[in-house]
Design a protein around this motif. Structure first.
Motif, PDB file in Angstrom:
ATOM      1  N   VAL A 241       0.833  -1.202   0.000  1.00  0.00           N
ATOM      2  CA  VAL A 241       0.000   0.000   0.000  1.00  0.00           C
ATOM      3  C   VAL A 241       0.866   1.251   0.000  1.00  0.00           C
ATOM      4  N   ARG A 242       1.927   1.233   0.803  1.00  0.00           N
ATOM      5  CA  ARG A 242       2.793   2.400   0.889  1.00  0.00           C
ATOM      6  C   ARG A 242       3.481   2.678  -0.445  1.00  0.00           C
ATOM      7  N   THR A 243       3.983   1.617  -1.077  1.00  0.00           N
ATOM      8  CA  THR A 243       4.656   1.766  -2.369  1.00  0.00           C
ATOM      9  C   THR A 243       3.685   2.253  -3.436  1.00  0.00           C
ATOM     10  N   ALA A 244       2.476   1.683  -3.427  1.00  0.00           N
ATOM     11  CA  ALA A 244       1.470   2.073  -4.418  1.00  0.00           C
ATOM     12  C   ALA A 244       1.073   3.542  -4.246  1.00  0.00           C
ATOM     13  N   CYS A 245       1.003   4.001  -3.003  1.00  0.00           N
ATOM     14  CA  CYS A 245       0.680   5.422  -2.755  1.00  0.00           C
ATOM     15  C   CYS A 245       1.704   6.320  -3.427  1.00  0.00           C
ATOM     16  N   ARG A 246       2.978   5.972  -3.268  1.00  0.00           N
ATOM     17  CA  ARG A 246       4.032   6.785  -3.877  1.00  0.00           C
ATOM     18  C   ARG A 246       4.013   6.672  -5.398  1.00  0.00           C
ATOM     19  N   ALA A 247       3.804   5.468  -5.912  1.00  0.00           N
ATOM     20  CA  ALA A 247       3.870   5.246  -7.356  1.00  0.00           C
ATOM     21  C   ALA A 247       2.735   5.925  -8.102  1.00  0.00           C
ATOM     22  N   TRP A 248       1.532   5.877  -7.547  1.00  0.00           N
ATOM     23  CA  TRP A 248       0.366   6.416  -8.259  1.00  0.00           C
ATOM     24  C   TRP A 248      -0.114   7.762  -7.702  1.00  0.00           C
ATOM     25  N   GLY A 249       0.511   8.223  -6.620  1.00  0.00           N
ATOM     26  CA  GLY A 249       0.126   9.511  -6.063  1.00  0.00           C
ATOM     27  C   GLY A 249      -1.274   9.533  -5.497  1.00  0.00           C
ATOM     28  N   VAL A 250      -1.662   8.453  -4.832  1.00  0.00           N
ATOM     29  CA  VAL A 250      -3.006   8.367  -4.248  1.00  0.00           C
ATOM     30  C   VAL A 250      -2.885   8.104  -2.754  1.00  0.00           C
ATOM     31  N   SER A 251      -4.021   8.150  -2.072  1.00  0.00           N
ATOM     32  CA  SER A 251      -4.038   7.956  -0.624  1.00  0.00           C
ATOM     33  C   SER A 251      -4.057   6.468  -0.285  1.00  0.00           C
ATOM     34  N   PRO A 252      -3.651   6.114   0.958  1.00  0.00           N
ATOM     35  CA  PRO A 252      -3.757   4.711   1.385  1.00  0.00           C
ATOM     36  C   PRO A 252      -5.183   4.168   1.281  1.00  0.00           C
ATOM     37  N   ALA A 253      -6.177   5.024   1.549  1.00  0.00           N
ATOM     38  CA  ALA A 253      -7.570   4.573   1.461  1.00  0.00           C
ATOM     39  C   ALA A 253      -7.911   4.148   0.035  1.00  0.00           C
ATOM     40  N   THR A 254      -7.436   4.909  -0.956  1.00  0.00           N
ATOM     41  CA  THR A 254      -7.701   4.569  -2.362  1.00  0.00           C
ATOM     42  C   THR A 254      -7.058   3.238  -2.728  1.00  0.00           C
ATOM     43  N   VAL A 255      -5.814   3.043  -2.293  1.00  0.00           N
ATOM     44  CA  VAL A 255      -5.110   1.786  -2.604  1.00  0.00           C
ATOM     45  C   VAL A 255      -5.819   0.619  -1.946  1.00  0.00           C
ATOM     46  N   PHE A 256      -6.178   0.800  -0.673  1.00  0.00           N
ATOM     47  CA  PHE A 256      -6.850  -0.295   0.025  1.00  0.00           C
ATOM     48  C   PHE A 256      -8.147  -0.694  -0.674  1.00  0.00           C
ATOM     49  N   ARG A 257      -8.935   0.296  -1.071  1.00  0.00           N
ATOM     50  CA  ARG A 257     -10.220  -0.003  -1.712  1.00  0.00           C
ATOM     51  C   ARG A 257     -10.003  -0.687  -3.061  1.00  0.00           C
ATOM     52  N   ALA A 258      -8.946  -0.293  -3.759  1.00  0.00           N
ATOM     53  CA  ALA A 258      -8.631  -0.957  -5.034  1.00  0.00           C
ATOM     54  C   ALA A 258      -8.237  -2.413  -4.790  1.00  0.00           C
ATOM     55  N   TYR A 259      -7.390  -2.637  -3.786  1.00  0.00           N
ATOM     56  CA  TYR A 259      -6.948  -4.007  -3.493  1.00  0.00           C
ATOM     57  C   TYR A 259      -8.103  -4.866  -2.988  1.00  0.00           C
ATOM     58  N   TYR A 260      -8.965  -4.253  -2.186  1.00  0.00           N
ATOM     59  CA  TYR A 260     -10.122  -4.997  -1.684  1.00  0.00           C
ATOM     60  C   TYR A 260     -11.035  -5.404  -2.840  1.00  0.00           C
TER      61      TYR A 260
END
Length: 483
Positions: free
Chosen positions: A29-48
């Protein structure tokens, strides 16, 4: 299409192209936040979403991996609603469930928004209360009507002067706590359906007030180190007809962040350019750990656009519910709003606090309190580092009494909240601090209680629960709420 759905589609494209083959680990999640410039909440919802579709799967303590079988991607509905921004707020049900837990005396109150009563001069303020009540007469009871008891407003004006600010007594309006000052300010600056800019994350009571006023919000992110994203604010001011901003620029709740002096100056200049008022929540201003107080955004205001709101509830007397606003050009309107709502803050409470500020040794008490809170923060952060999983991160603030904890990616803070409550511990889960229920792997912990064996055991229990994926995994909760 919403942002997390777009992110999920991007990951599916990478998988279909073979960039992420079956069995490959996908970014944290942390890496994805940096790579795509989004919030942890956005990454979590995408992964879920991807996990629900069977595209990825979670491995305990290892992360998420591409599934081995064939991937079937459902087509998006052509009638799917657009991602509308600004948006309405609906958080009260979840917040009220959380608030119930801090009223239970047997619960360790790490989710509380208040200091330990043991740290406050309750007996000394009681002495001031008894003193002023003995000398009170019926005629003096009207002295507390808006804009408030003059002796108290003079003392508050003096506190500003000690911080290097000249705030006229006539600009200060006494309210029933800072939250009333901020809510009345929002009410006089807006009408239902208007747009207001808030922080993400933000204090849940602000969200509740905005929900009650039926306002729409644009959220701008607050980085725990750098503070507010002023570039995002500039874009929002250009794109929308913003009526006001509601920010906490020092010792931000829940992250603990403080915007730099240059950042506060830039914030005030930006808002002045657009003639947009700032409702500044500065209730922790007296709880700085350094030798000097932090300058609020109000310090840099030359146009009367900043309504600076403070309180004695966080640093002196929670039950007295005495706050105020230094309301700039809006002082007369705020005074009228107070007349037309709750009329007056408690007159005995106003008189008692004024007496204490003048005679009770407030500065001496604050010096001791600041030292204790700084020590308690160190103890809390040390306990978190000892008991929580290795990839846990907790913020260190230069004031206040909260730490914002980023938990491992697999943790869902709602499940964590429920598990902790089952062990007799309250925490404040991340979703109550955002209009969209984000920050699913974050919690706010209160270090405003003196260190004790009971407290250390509670943090150790939280660490053990956090490490137990069968109790706190994101895969268990989805959109679940406390019940």
């Amino acid at each position: 299409m919403k942002r997390y759905e777009r992110l999920a589609d991007q990951l599916i494209e990478l998988i279909k192209r073979g960039d992420l083959p079956p069995g490959a680990r996908i970014p944290s999640v942390r890496t994805a936040c940096r790579a795509w410039g989004v919030s942890p909440a956005t990454v979590f919802r995408a992964y879920y979403l991807l996990e629900n579709r069977g595209v990825i799967r979670a491995r305990p303590r290892s992360g998420y991996f591409v599934s081995q079988g064939p991937i079937e991607v459902p087509q998006a509905s052509p009638t799917a609603p657009p991602d509308v921004d600004p948006k309405a707020v609906n958080v009260s049900d979840l917040v009220f469930e959380v608030l119930k837990t801090i009223r239970q005396p047997e619960t360790v109150p790490l989710g509380s928004a208040f200091l330990s009563p043991a740290l406050l001069p309750i007996a000394r303020i009681g002495k001031s209360c008894a003193t002023v009540n003995r000398t009170a007469c019926l005629a003096s009871m009207v002295d507390g009507l808006p804009p408030g008891y003059e002796a108290l407003r003079r003392q508050i004006s003096l506190r500003y002067l000690m911080a290097g600010m000249t705030i006229p007594v006539d600009e200060i309006v006494i309210t029933s706590g800072a939250l009333e000052a901020m809510t009345l300010s929002a009410q006089l600056l807006t009408a239902p359906g208007d747009v207001i800019v808030i922080e993400k994350p933000t204090f849940y009571a602000a969200l509740q007030a905005i929900e009650r006023l039926r306002l729409n919000v644009v959220e701008i992110s607050v980085d725990p180190v750098k503070g507010h994203d002023l570039d995002a604010l500039a874009r929002a001011l250009q794109q929308y007809e913003v009526r006001a901003c509601w920010f906490m620029t020092s010792f931000h709740n829940p992250t603990g962040a403080t915007l730099s002096d240059s950042g506060k100056q830039a914030l005030v200049d930006l808002l002045a350019k657009h003639d947009v008022p700032l409702i500044e929540d500065d209730v922790y201003s007296e709880l700085h750990f350094g030798p000097h107080p932090m300058r609020p955004a109000k310090f840099f205001d030359r146009n009367g656009l900043v309504i600076h709101c403070g309180s004695f509830s966080k640093c002196l007397a929670p039950g007295y519910r005495i706050g105020w606003a230094a309301a700039g050009r809006f002082a007369n309107r705020l005074e009228r709003a107070k007349w037309m709502t709750t009329l007056s803050a408690s007159m005995p409470a106003q008189r008692a606090i004024a007496d204490y500020l003048e005679h009770g040794g407030y500065e001496r008490f604050l010096h001791k309190l600041r030292r204790e809170l700084a020590q308690q923060q160190s103890q809390m952060l040390d306990a978190i580092s000892r008991y929580f999983p290795a990839d846990t991160m907790a913020t260190k603030s230069s004031g206040g009494y909260f730490t914002w904890v980023t938990l491992p990616d697999y943790v869902d803070s709602i499940q964590f909240f429920l598990a902790a409550l089952g062990s007799g511990i309250s925490i404040a889960p991340g979703p109550i601090f955002s209009a969209d229920g984000g920050f699913r792997n974050h919690v706010r912990l209160n270090f405003g209680y003196p260190g004790s064996a009971r407290l250390d055991k509670a943090v150790a229990t939280l660490g053990a629960l956090c490490a137990d994926e069968t109790r706190c995994s994101t895969r268990l909760s989805g959109p679940a709420r406390p019940h």
